[in-house]
Design a protein around this motif. Structure first.
Motif, PDB file in Angstrom:
ATOM      1  N   ILE A 188      -1.007  -9.016  -6.174  1.00 36.60           N
ATOM      2  CA  ILE A 188      -1.691  -9.073  -4.885  1.00 36.60           C
ATOM      3  C   ILE A 188      -3.008  -9.827  -5.007  1.00 36.60           C
ATOM      4  CG2 ILE A 188      -2.790  -7.688  -3.081  1.00 36.60           C
ATOM      5  CD1 ILE A 188      -0.685  -5.526  -3.630  1.00 36.60           C
ATOM      6  N   THR A 225       1.113  -3.444  -8.966  1.00 37.73           N
ATOM      7  CA  THR A 225       1.206  -4.565  -8.017  1.00 37.73           C
ATOM      8  C   THR A 225      -0.126  -5.266  -7.792  1.00 37.73           C
ATOM      9  OG1 THR A 225       0.874  -3.040  -6.146  1.00 37.73           O
ATOM     10  CG2 THR A 225       3.157  -3.556  -6.787  1.00 37.73           C
ATOM     11  N   ALA A 226      -1.223  -4.637  -8.240  1.00 34.76           N
ATOM     12  CA  ALA A 226      -2.555  -5.216  -8.004  1.00 34.76           C
ATOM     13  C   ALA A 226      -2.708  -6.621  -8.578  1.00 34.76           C
ATOM     14  CB  ALA A 226      -3.631  -4.287  -8.552  1.00 34.76           C
ATOM     15  N   ASN A 240       2.218   6.782  -6.129  1.00 33.95           N
ATOM     16  CA  ASN A 240       1.739   5.645  -5.343  1.00 33.95           C
ATOM     17  C   ASN A 240       0.626   4.895  -6.056  1.00 33.95           C
ATOM     18  OD1 ASN A 240       3.530   6.229  -3.305  1.00 33.95           O
ATOM     19  ND2 ASN A 240       2.065   7.413  -2.109  1.00 33.95           N
ATOM     20  N   VAL A 241      -0.285   5.628  -6.682  1.00 34.62           N
ATOM     21  CA  VAL A 241      -1.392   4.985  -7.405  1.00 34.62           C
ATOM     22  C   VAL A 241      -0.861   4.121  -8.538  1.00 34.62           C
ATOM     23  CG1 VAL A 241      -3.387   5.418  -8.885  1.00 34.62           C
ATOM     24  CG2 VAL A 241      -3.081   6.738  -6.786  1.00 34.62           C
ATOM     25  N   PHE A 243      -1.483   8.460   0.083  1.00 31.95           N
ATOM     26  CA  PHE A 243      -1.992   7.202  -0.460  1.00 31.95           C
ATOM     27  C   PHE A 243      -2.438   7.379  -1.906  1.00 31.95           C
ATOM     28  CE2 PHE A 243      -5.315   4.105  -1.312  1.00 31.95           C
ATOM     29  CZ  PHE A 243      -4.736   2.919  -0.875  1.00 31.95           C
ATOM     30  N   PHE A 244      -3.092   8.522  -2.182  1.00 33.20           N
ATOM     31  CA  PHE A 244      -3.605   8.762  -3.521  1.00 33.20           C
ATOM     32  C   PHE A 244      -2.647   9.592  -4.383  1.00 33.20           C
ATOM     33  CE2 PHE A 244      -7.588   7.900  -1.208  1.00 33.20           C
ATOM     34  CZ  PHE A 244      -8.094   6.908  -2.029  1.00 33.20           C
ATOM     35  N   GLY A 303       1.991   2.650  -8.613  1.00 30.45           N
ATOM     36  CA  GLY A 303       2.549   1.445  -7.986  1.00 30.45           C
ATOM     37  C   GLY A 303       1.479   0.448  -7.589  1.00 30.45           C
ATOM     38  N   TYR A 304       0.365   0.969  -7.047  1.00 34.06           N
ATOM     39  CA  TYR A 304      -0.725   0.075  -6.660  1.00 34.06           C
ATOM     40  C   TYR A 304      -1.303  -0.638  -7.876  1.00 34.06           C
ATOM     41  CZ  TYR A 304      -0.557   2.946  -2.433  1.00 34.06           C
ATOM     42  OH  TYR A 304      -0.146   3.601  -1.315  1.00 34.06           O
ATOM     43  N   ILE A 305      -1.404   0.068  -8.987  1.00 29.70           N
ATOM     44  CA  ILE A 305      -1.968  -0.526 -10.205  1.00 29.70           C
ATOM     45  C   ILE A 305      -1.080  -1.666 -10.699  1.00 29.70           C
ATOM     46  CG2 ILE A 305      -2.489  -0.102 -12.638  1.00 29.70           C
ATOM     47  CD1 ILE A 305      -3.387   2.704 -11.825  1.00 29.70           C
TER      48      ILE A 305
END
Length: 317
Positions: free
Chosen positions: A38, A34-35, A27-28, A22-23, A30-32
């Motif tokens: 979302i 897409t945040a 992946n991080v 997850f971290f 990608g999360y940033i």
């Protein structure tokens, strides 16, 4: 005991591995990225939708706390609001007049513009331009001037010897159809989609049909329409949804009243009046969900009936 400990250790290792993944750096990142989407979806789409569903079962005036009333708002919509019946009539007339005409014009123009000739790019852009600006306040004001008593339409009629002093916008018999004309004028987006579909039809089909003696009329109904039917289904659904949501032209041209005699009182305009003029947000929320259900039913019906008229090459006829 040893087996239980081993199992517990494996479970802990599995959770640790998932946290590590997850971290993970990629992946991080990608999360940033897409945040924003979302968060925007949760704050500006999902939360308002869920809130409106709750408010539709309440008496809420935006100024005090909502009071639970159950299905009273929905009951009032179908049994105790004569004005909403008028808005339904106006809206369905608008939708079932504007959408077929809009799609027909879009397809005809796409047929004319599918051939590569000199300056074709300019004409495609020119026909698409109204779709970009057609829903603006400025265009709605311009439209009200064109169809006014001293507007362009009456001036042109006067030039050909027809004396006309009709206020097309202000006449109960013609007001709604000026909005229909404005909608039809914005056929550019559908035209481009039709144009893309037409370009995907192999030219060999038309050549073979010509060899067999089929004229252009026959080719259109036996080749073009069947192969273009998935595009027609898509455009029909998108334009139906857009037509049901039409608000700005009706609001500007009728000054927010739906005049004359409520003949331009589209459902969306009446919903706006209930929510922000009369501060009956609970009732307006119920109206919104009723319209959502109506659009969903019409869309589902189109999908269910599409198997009888939509041609997919992968499935055959």
């Amino acid at each position: 005991m040893k087996a239980a400990n081993v199992g517990q250790l494996k479970a802990t290792a599995g959770r640790t591995g998932r946290l590590r993944n997850f971290f993970d750096h990629d992946n991080v990142v990608g999360y940033i990225f897409t945040a924003p989407f979302i968060l925007g979806f949760l704050i500006f789409t999902l939360f308002p939708v869920v809130s409106s569903l709750y408010y539709s079962f309440t008496n809420y005036d935006l100024l005090s706390d909502p009071t639970w009333v159950g299905f009273d708002n929905y009951q009032k919509i179908f049994t105790n609001d004569e004005k909403i019946i008028k808005s339904f009539q106006v809206t369905f007339t608008y939708v079932f007049c504007s959408v077929p005409l809009r799609l027909t014009f879009a397809l005809l123009v796409a047929m004319l513009l599918k051939n590569a000739v000199r300056g074709i790019g300019f004409y495609r852009s020119a026909y698409y331009l109204p779709s970009l600006i057609g829903g603006s306040v400025a265009v709605s004001i311009m439209w009200s001037q064109i169809f006014g008593e001293k507007g362009l339409i009456n001036s042109v009629l006067g030039l050909v010897g027809i004396e006309a002093s009709t206020n097309w916008i202000g006449s109960p018999g013609t007001a709604l159809y000026t909005l229909v004309a404005l909608s039809v004028w914005q056929f550019g987006s559908s035209m481009l989609i039709f144009l893309a579909g037409l370009k995907n039809i192999p030219a060999s089909y038309y050549e073979a049909a010509s060899v067999d003696g089929a004229n252009r009329f026959t080719q259109f109904f036996k080749i073009t329409l069947p192969l273009l039917s998935p595009i027609i289904l898509f455009n029909t659904i998108m334009q139906l949804i857009s037509a049901f949501m039409t608000f700005t032209p009706a609001y500007i041209i009728s000054r927010g009243e739906g005049s004359p005699l409520d003949n331009t009182l589209l459902y969306s305009l009446y919903l706006y009046q209930k929510a922000f003029r009369f501060f009956d947000m609970g009732y307006a929320s119920a109206m919104a969900w009723v319209m959502l259900v109506i659009i969903a039913v019409i869309t589902l019906t189109l999908f269910q009936t599409s198997k009888f008229w939509v041609h997919y090459e992968s499935k055959g006829d």
